[in-house]
Write a protein that holds these residues in place. Structure first.
Motif, mmCIF file in Angstrom:
data_model
loop_
_atom_site.group_PDB
_atom_site.id
_atom_site.type_symbol
_atom_site.label_atom_id
_atom_site.label_comp_id
_atom_site.label_asym_id
_atom_site.label_seq_id
_atom_site.Cartn_x
_atom_site.Cartn_y
_atom_site.Cartn_z
ATOM 1 N N GLN A 265 -90.081 -80.691 9.940
ATOM 2 C CA GLN A 265 -89.410 -80.762 8.645
ATOM 3 C C GLN A 265 -88.492 -79.567 8.418
ATOM 4 O OE1 GLN A 265 -93.029 -81.193 6.310
ATOM 5 N NE2 GLN A 265 -92.549 -83.344 5.870
ATOM 6 N N ARG A 266 -88.954 -78.377 8.819
ATOM 7 C CA ARG A 266 -88.131 -77.174 8.662
ATOM 8 C C ARG A 266 -86.878 -77.243 9.543
ATOM 9 N NH1 ARG A 266 -93.036 -74.354 9.191
ATOM 10 N NH2 ARG A 266 -92.356 -73.511 11.198
ATOM 11 N N LEU A 267 -87.056 -77.704 10.781
ATOM 12 C CA LEU A 267 -85.918 -77.816 11.684
ATOM 13 C C LEU A 267 -84.897 -78.817 11.158
ATOM 14 C CD1 LEU A 267 -87.876 -77.880 15.062
ATOM 15 C CD2 LEU A 267 -86.364 -76.046 14.280
ATOM 16 N N THR A 268 -85.394 -79.932 10.656
ATOM 17 C CA THR A 268 -84.503 -80.979 10.144
ATOM 18 C C THR A 268 -83.759 -80.512 8.904
ATOM 19 O OG1 THR A 268 -85.997 -82.659 11.037
ATOM 20 C CG2 THR A 268 -84.440 -83.381 9.356
ATOM 21 N N ALA A 269 -84.448 -79.806 8.026
ATOM 22 C CA ALA A 269 -83.803 -79.287 6.817
ATOM 23 C C ALA A 269 -82.654 -78.342 7.157
ATOM 24 C CB ALA A 269 -84.833 -78.580 5.944
ATOM 25 N N ALA A 270 -82.821 -77.567 8.234
ATOM 26 C CA ALA A 270 -81.771 -76.632 8.639
ATOM 27 C C ALA A 270 -80.540 -77.357 9.159
ATOM 28 C CB ALA A 270 -82.307 -75.689 9.712
ATOM 29 N N TRP B 39 -74.844 -85.504 6.503
ATOM 30 C CA TRP B 39 -74.716 -85.284 7.941
ATOM 31 C C TRP B 39 -75.909 -84.467 8.416
ATOM 32 C CZ3 TRP B 39 -71.485 -86.990 11.686
ATOM 33 C CH2 TRP B 39 -70.280 -87.586 11.310
ATOM 34 N N TYR B 40 -76.319 -84.718 9.642
ATOM 35 C CA TYR B 40 -77.288 -83.858 10.319
ATOM 36 C C TYR B 40 -76.591 -83.301 11.557
ATOM 37 C CZ TYR B 40 -80.982 -85.705 7.352
ATOM 38 O OH TYR B 40 -81.747 -86.045 6.262
ATOM 39 N N VAL B 41 -76.374 -81.999 11.559
ATOM 40 C CA VAL B 41 -75.759 -81.340 12.709
ATOM 41 C C VAL B 41 -76.909 -80.897 13.608
ATOM 42 C CG1 VAL B 41 -74.217 -79.507 13.474
ATOM 43 C CG2 VAL B 41 -73.810 -80.641 11.281
ATOM 44 N N VAL B 42 -77.184 -81.700 14.618
ATOM 45 C CA VAL B 42 -78.418 -81.575 15.399
ATOM 46 C C VAL B 42 -78.152 -80.800 16.685
ATOM 47 C CG1 VAL B 42 -80.281 -82.862 16.508
ATOM 48 C CG2 VAL B 42 -79.127 -83.822 14.502
ATOM 49 N N PRO B 43 -78.890 -79.722 16.942
ATOM 50 C CA PRO B 43 -78.722 -79.010 18.210
ATOM 51 C C PRO B 43 -79.053 -79.939 19.374
ATOM 52 C CG PRO B 43 -80.705 -78.265 17.077
ATOM 53 C CD PRO B 43 -79.958 -79.137 16.110
ATOM 54 N N ALA B 44 -78.112 -80.064 20.314
ATOM 55 C CA ALA B 44 -78.260 -81.084 21.365
ATOM 56 C C ALA B 44 -78.436 -80.517 22.769
ATOM 57 C CB ALA B 44 -77.043 -82.010 21.339
ATOM 58 N N ASP B 45 -78.504 -79.203 22.898
ATOM 59 C CA ASP B 45 -78.689 -78.639 24.238
ATOM 60 C C ASP B 45 -80.086 -78.910 24.794
ATOM 61 O OD1 ASP B 45 -76.131 -77.732 24.093
ATOM 62 O OD2 ASP B 45 -76.600 -75.602 24.241
ATOM 63 N N GLN B 46 -81.055 -79.157 23.909
ATOM 64 C CA GLN B 46 -82.421 -79.521 24.320
ATOM 65 C C GLN B 46 -82.675 -80.944 23.822
ATOM 66 O OE1 GLN B 46 -83.170 -76.179 21.867
ATOM 67 N NE2 GLN B 46 -84.718 -75.375 23.274
ATOM 68 N N LYS B 47 -82.755 -81.890 24.739
ATOM 69 C CA LYS B 47 -82.876 -83.290 24.342
ATOM 70 C C LYS B 47 -84.146 -83.544 23.527
ATOM 71 C CE LYS B 47 -80.193 -85.050 28.243
ATOM 72 N NZ LYS B 47 -80.199 -85.894 29.477
ATOM 73 N N TRP B 48 -85.233 -82.869 23.887
ATOM 74 C CA TRP B 48 -86.495 -83.089 23.167
ATOM 75 C C TRP B 48 -86.397 -82.624 21.721
ATOM 76 C CZ3 TRP B 48 -88.709 -78.477 21.580
ATOM 77 C CH2 TRP B 48 -88.342 -77.321 22.276
ATOM 78 N N VAL C 71 -84.068 -86.124 14.923
ATOM 79 C CA VAL C 71 -83.569 -87.443 14.504
ATOM 80 C C VAL C 71 -84.711 -88.283 13.930
ATOM 81 C CG1 VAL C 71 -82.587 -89.626 15.307
ATOM 82 C CG2 VAL C 71 -81.591 -87.462 16.062
ATOM 83 N N VAL C 72 -85.860 -88.311 14.598
ATOM 84 C CA VAL C 72 -86.966 -89.132 14.088
ATOM 85 C C VAL C 72 -87.475 -88.597 12.758
ATOM 86 C CG1 VAL C 72 -88.974 -88.003 15.193
ATOM 87 C CG2 VAL C 72 -88.979 -90.464 14.807
ATOM 88 N N GLU C 73 -87.517 -87.279 12.599
ATOM 89 C CA GLU C 73 -87.988 -86.712 11.330
ATOM 90 C C GLU C 73 -87.009 -87.035 10.203
ATOM 91 O OE1 GLU C 73 -90.002 -85.017 8.347
ATOM 92 O OE2 GLU C 73 -90.782 -85.377 10.350
ATOM 93 N N ALA C 74 -85.708 -86.964 10.480
ATOM 94 C CA ALA C 74 -84.716 -87.307 9.459
ATOM 95 C C ALA C 74 -84.842 -88.769 9.039
ATOM 96 C CB ALA C 74 -83.304 -87.026 9.977
ATOM 97 N N MET C 75 -85.086 -89.638 9.995
ATOM 98 C CA MET C 75 -85.274 -91.057 9.687
ATOM 99 C C MET C 75 -86.515 -91.273 8.817
ATOM 100 S SD MET C 75 -82.871 -92.993 10.949
ATOM 101 C CE MET C 75 -83.746 -94.535 10.697
ATOM 102 N N ILE C 76 -87.597 -90.608 9.174
ATOM 103 C CA ILE C 76 -88.840 -90.746 8.402
ATOM 104 C C ILE C 76 -88.632 -90.281 6.972
ATOM 105 C CG2 ILE C 76 -91.189 -89.823 8.146
ATOM 106 C CD1 ILE C 76 -91.313 -89.769 11.248
ATOM 107 N N GLU C 77 -88.003 -89.122 6.814
ATOM 108 C CA GLU C 77 -87.792 -88.580 5.473
ATOM 109 C C GLU C 77 -86.918 -89.502 4.626
ATOM 110 O OE1 GLU C 77 -86.346 -84.589 5.821
ATOM 111 O OE2 GLU C 77 -88.130 -83.888 6.895
ATOM 112 N N ALA C 78 -85.908 -90.112 5.252
ATOM 113 C CA ALA C 78 -85.029 -91.025 4.512
ATOM 114 C C ALA C 78 -85.793 -92.255 4.043
ATOM 115 C CB ALA C 78 -83.855 -91.432 5.388
ATOM 116 N N LEU C 79 -86.637 -92.809 4.906
ATOM 117 C CA LEU C 79 -87.403 -93.998 4.535
ATOM 118 C C LEU C 79 -88.507 -93.660 3.537
ATOM 119 C CD1 LEU C 79 -87.472 -95.791 7.976
ATOM 120 C CD2 LEU C 79 -86.697 -96.798 5.839
ATOM 121 N N GLU C 80 -89.143 -92.521 3.714
ATOM 122 C CA GLU C 80 -90.144 -92.107 2.734
ATOM 123 C C GLU C 80 -89.497 -91.866 1.379
ATOM 124 O OE1 GLU C 80 -93.571 -90.000 5.547
ATOM 125 O OE2 GLU C 80 -92.070 -88.744 4.553
#
Length: 309
Positions: free
Chosen positions: A7-12, A243-252, A258-267
């Motif tokens: 959640q903290r990472l996604t908020a950032a 927008w979510y500006v997602v760090p992409a150098d680490q795929k994991w 992305v999954v956390e952002a989706m969960i938060e939107a649906l919740e």
């Protein structure tokens, strides 16, 4: 493993107000001591399961729709994020569209129409791998593409990019007012990591098909693309269409955010299974009585009588 790390990472990564947005303020790689790849994998599995549960409710309630757009430089991991995050969803309630260069018919349309035609219906999650933002990114950098759109000369001016962004922002506001959840992901990749992934595609024969000569050519426009992305995010980020500006150098890390952002939107919309009306409950009771009145015992679930040979 606590979800609050995700959640903290996604908020950032979330951008709701674009006025002072600077892409340079967002890293392509998150440095965190309380999360490693193994922990992230476990959180991703839990997140996919939670997302599947929420999608089931969304589909059953049939009120909202969720519209997800992915934008990125080549090799940033859009396909992988879509595969790993949405793998547990019911295909009946999820549609993925990957957009290539427009053909002759699409070039005769207004610039958003081919995407509008594939928007999700209520109860659905619609995912666009590339979106109408291509029209203010690749088209902006390659004037020859704009020429092929055969626009009347009076509407082609230096202001066309600002005008298109204004139109996109207005349309996304309209969608939100119709009960559609709009989410936009920019997978933020570094040029060094892209180079490494391109080399992997060259070295590994099974990945050769992923690399096009044009991918290498587009690297020459890296700075211009970053400026175009920054302008697009600045003009269209809003609380109703973040927008979510997602760090992409680490795929994991990308997939977890992305999954956390989706969960938060649906919740946030809190979908529920439909509640039965009085008439519906009465009909169910009558159906139960009719079934129980049938002659012969009802076999228990899992018993030999109920197994398909």
């Amino acid at each position: 493993m606590p979800r609050d790390i995700a959640q903290r990472l996604t908020a950032a990564c979330r951008v709701e107000h674009g006025k002072d947005f600077r892409l340079a303020d967002h890293p392509t790689r998150h440095k965190t001591d309380d999360l490693n790849r193994g922990d992230a994998k476990k959180l991703l599995q839990e997140g996919v399961a939670r997302l599947s549960e929420l999608q089931d409710r969304l589909y059953a309630q049939d009120r909202h729709a969720v519209f997800v757009m992915f934008q990125a430089m080549d090799a940033a991991g859009k396909d992988g994020a879509i595969k790993h995050v949405f793998t547990g969803l019911n295909p009946q309630g999820c549609q993925v569209h990957a957009f290539k260069a427009p053909g002759p018919v699409e070039l005769d349309m207004d610039f958003m129409r081919r995407h509008v035609l594939r928007l999700p219906s209520r109860g659905m999650i619609g995912i666009h791998n590339r979106s109408w933002y291509e029209e203010v990114l690749v088209v902006r950098l390659h004037p020859s593409i704009l020429e092929r759109q055969k626009l009347p000369p009076e509407v082609v001016s230096p202001e066309i990019w600002d005008q298109r962004l204004e139109d996109i922002a207005a349309y996304e506001r309209y969608l939100a007012r119709q009960g559609m959840v709009v989410l936009k992901f920019f997978l933020h990749l570094s040029p060094e990591e892209q180079r490494s992934r391109f080399l992997d595609r060259i070295r590994e024969p099974e990945k050769n098909w992923k690399l096009e000569p044009s991918d290498i050519a587009e690297r020459r426009h890296w700075t211009a693309y970053q400026e175009a992305y920054e302008a697009a995010i600045r003009a269209t980020a809003a609380p109703h269409a973040p927008w979510y500006v997602v760090p992409a150098d680490q795929k994991w890390m990308t997939r977890l955010i992305v999954v956390e952002a989706m969960i938060e939107a649906l919740e946030g919309i809190d979908p529920h299974y439909p509640k039965m009306t009085e008439a519906g409950l009465k009909a169910m009771a009558e159906a139960r009585q009719a079934l129980e009145a049938e002659t012969g015992p009802v076999p228990e679930r899992g018993s030999p009588e109920t197994r398909v040979p």
